[in-house]
Every structure is written in C-alpha cells, then in structure tokens.
Design an enzyme around this catalytic site. Sequence first.
Site, PDB file in Angstrom:
ATOM      1  N   SER A 178       4.817   2.623   8.109  1.00 27.53           N
ATOM      2  CA  SER A 178       4.445   1.441   7.347  1.00 27.53           C
ATOM      3  C   SER A 178       5.571   1.041   6.403  1.00 27.53           C
ATOM      4  CB  SER A 178       3.170   1.706   6.538  1.00 27.53           C
ATOM      5  OG  SER A 178       2.065   1.828   7.388  1.00 27.53           O
ATOM      6  N   HIS A 186       0.820  -1.219   0.000  1.00 26.66           N
ATOM      7  CA  HIS A 186       0.000   0.000   0.000  1.00 26.66           C
ATOM      8  C   HIS A 186       0.852   1.267   0.000  1.00 26.66           C
ATOM      9  CE1 HIS A 186       0.612  -0.206   4.449  1.00 26.66           C
ATOM     10  NE2 HIS A 186       0.581   1.102   4.341  1.00 26.66           N
ATOM     11  N   ASP A 223       0.138  -7.619   1.189  1.00 23.86           N
ATOM     12  CA  ASP A 223       0.578  -6.242   1.436  1.00 23.86           C
ATOM     13  C   ASP A 223       2.099  -6.154   1.541  1.00 23.86           C
ATOM     14  OD1 ASP A 223       0.287  -3.523   1.712  1.00 23.86           O
ATOM     15  OD2 ASP A 223      -0.089  -3.590   3.866  1.00 23.86           O
TER      16      ASP A 223
END
EC number: 3.4.21.-
Length: 459
Positions: free
Chosen positions: A307, A199, A229
Amino acid sequence: MTMLWLAVLLTCGAPAALLPTSGVGCPARCDPSSCSPAPTNCQSGETALRCGCCSVCAAAENERCGEGPEDPLCASGLRCVRNGGVTRCQCPSNQPVCGSDGKTYSSLCRLQAESKAVQGRGVAAIIPIQRGDCQQGQKDPDSPRYKYNFIADVVEKIAPAVVHIELFRILPFFKREVPAASGSGFIVSEDGLILTNAHVVTNKHRLKVERSDGSTYDAQIIDVDEKADIALIKIKAKGKLPVLLLGRSEELRPGEFVVAIGSPFSLQNTVTTGIVSTAQRGGKELGLRNSDMDYIQTDAIINYGNSGGPLVNLDGEVVGINTLKVTAGISFAIPSDKIRKFMAESHNRQSTGQGTKKKKYLGIRMMSLSQGKLKELKEQVKDFPENTSGAYIVEVLPDTPAEEAGLKEGDIIISISGKTVTSSSEVSEAIKKEGTLQMVIRRGNEDIPISVTPKEIEF
C-alpha cells in the site's frame, strides 16, 4: 560439385568457405598398410585423413587443416574454413564460455579441447556452465532477454524512487519504541516529498523511510486527505533525490499492462504485474457512497505493505497509488488524476498555513457488499458467508482500536448499536458520531458481538 560449393558459400559467406571432407584425389581403395603407425596422446583426439583411410591426430583450433588427401581433418566440433587463402580449423561459435573449473574459455571448442586433455590425465571432465565470462556473464543486446524484457526496464527505471516506510509506536508501560507497521511510497520531489496512502501513516508516532540504497531518514507528515486516502510526507536528504512523474490515468485502457512495486513484509522493491481491468471503477460501486472517485481496478497483486507504492505504466509514469486488495486478482489503485488534484490542494493548504485537524480513527479498511461485489467475492473466496448486505472488512491495521477489539480481515459488519448496516459509509458515520460502537460482525457463519472505541488523532 558446383552446386555443393555454391551451397557452402551461401551458408558461410565470402571470403571464408568450408572445405569438403572428401572428393578429388582420394584413392579408389583404402590400403591400411600404407598408413603410418597409429598416433598416441593426441590432444585434440584422433581422426581419419580426408579420404577416410589412415588415422592421424586431429587438427586443433587455429591449426591448419587439409585440402589434400594427406591433410588432417579438424577435431570434433571444429570446421575447416578457408579464409584469405589459408585453411584453418575454426569453432562455429567464437563466444566465450565459462567452464565448471571456474575458468573462462575463448570458445566452446577450446573448453572441449581442454576437457579432453585433463580427462587424459585422469581429471574430471570440464563442462560448460554459463555463456560468457565467468565473472560478468554474457550481455547480448540482440537476445530476446534484452529485447523483450520491458517489465524489467520499467522496474530498473522507477525502483530508485520507491521507498519503504516503517512505522513505530511507543509502548506506554515500557516507554520505548517498537515497529508497528510498514508500507510503501514514492518520491515526487528532489527535496524529499513522498506520496503514500493516508492509512499507512495514520496513528503512528514516528515514521522511518528507507530508500533502495539502504539510506534511512525520519519523515514528517505534511498533509493528509483521509477521504481520498492520500498522504504527503517529507524527508531531509543531502543532494537531489530521484523522482517519479505522474502519468494521466484518464488515458489508461482496459487490457493495458501495469506494474505495481512496493515493499510488502519489509521486502524492498517487490514487483508484481498485471493488466488494467477498468480505469473507472466508481467508489459507489465499492460501497463508498461519499466517494466521488473512480478507482483503477487491476489484477496486479497488492499485498499488505505494498500500500502506498506506485502503479506505473510501461513508460515508468505513475498512474495510481496501490491502495486496496479485495482478493486475489481484484486490487484497486487511486488514479493519478486524483493525486494531481491532491498535490495542488496541498500546495494551497501549505501556502495558507492551515493547521492540523482531529478525527476519530478505528483502523479498518472496508467496502460495501453490493450485489456485483458479492458475486465476485463468492467466486474468489471459498466459504464466503451468505450475506446480502453489510460492510466487508478488507484490512485491519496493526496497533489500532479495531485490532485490539478483535476485528479481523474478512469480517462483515452487519449492525452497529442495533441498527442494520448496509454500507461502509454507515460505519464511517457511526465512527464520527458515536462513542463506543456495539457491533455485530459475521465471521464465517457465526454472528459475533464486538465492542470497539474509536481513537481521536490529529492530522
């Protein structure tokens, strides 16, 4: 007296010995008339003779001090020590110290002596402000700071291999690039392969990678597993790059220390620590019905921009990729065992030359509201809506259809095209199959209709 000398020897060790301050040879009564005139301008201050009668200038550091009744005592803070047949004043500590005048003194006693001297000339007192040299400080391998700062040891080891990823998009009207988002990643090969979240790199025209030394590179997307992911990107750098190795997430234990590192808000190498709550939080528990992956749950804070950064154990091995923050104290990471599988599959895909894929993209990260998760969120989030089901939006990515449509973090998708939503997987299916999505989301205690059209992108 014998016991006194024994105590002194045990305290100070041989061959040095502290001298007593009074004792044999002192007169029964002090006769001030027999004393010399009181001293003036004593650099180390005044003191009495060992018998405590007449005032004399105190002996400074490394000056001889008294054994006899007529010998001077050491200045305040110094000790009279016999060493090798010679008695001299010594400072209890011989460690250097930095003074408020910016100078380094060989000991605290030397600084105090200098302070007295300058005060006598009407200058401000010199105070100790730092142990060790003014320029370098003090490095004591035996101090608690060096012996027990294991988190700092881990960060020092892994930081060179952690990177900041900046993402750019092109403004159609102005035909120029602007920063769109940022994330983190870590180097896994000496020739520039970098792991991050899928993402993080989705729907961006250009990726720029910045290392901890400030060097920057354009990056190319090599492979993406949207379901897991995980993404693999590559930079071209001169020379070999520092790398991080994978640990075995299956060996993690609840309560084990972990360190999360990344670059939230473009701040290089921001570090948070925590413990493993569980190493096997099933994707289905998070409402990801199509997920066969167990996530690592930790209370290490994972902020926006963190992230894609590594979650490491105290050996500096990567046990996960930081991927999801639900609320304070509840964060999730993709386990390294899944990363290892992705790397093997990616190698096979690159070897067979598989082409790019197309998919529809909305730009949200979400989770289903199971009963257990509802209970956790209501405990953590004030004024959480009274929902029994739906898809909870954990994050809305910048410059995406979701952001443009007005979706926000904390919204709960309760229906799409008139059909009640009970899980995040139902939203994913709708994105794949439908065109424009007619959603109803719950924000606080209000139900809001939102229309959003997914974008088709290539991988």
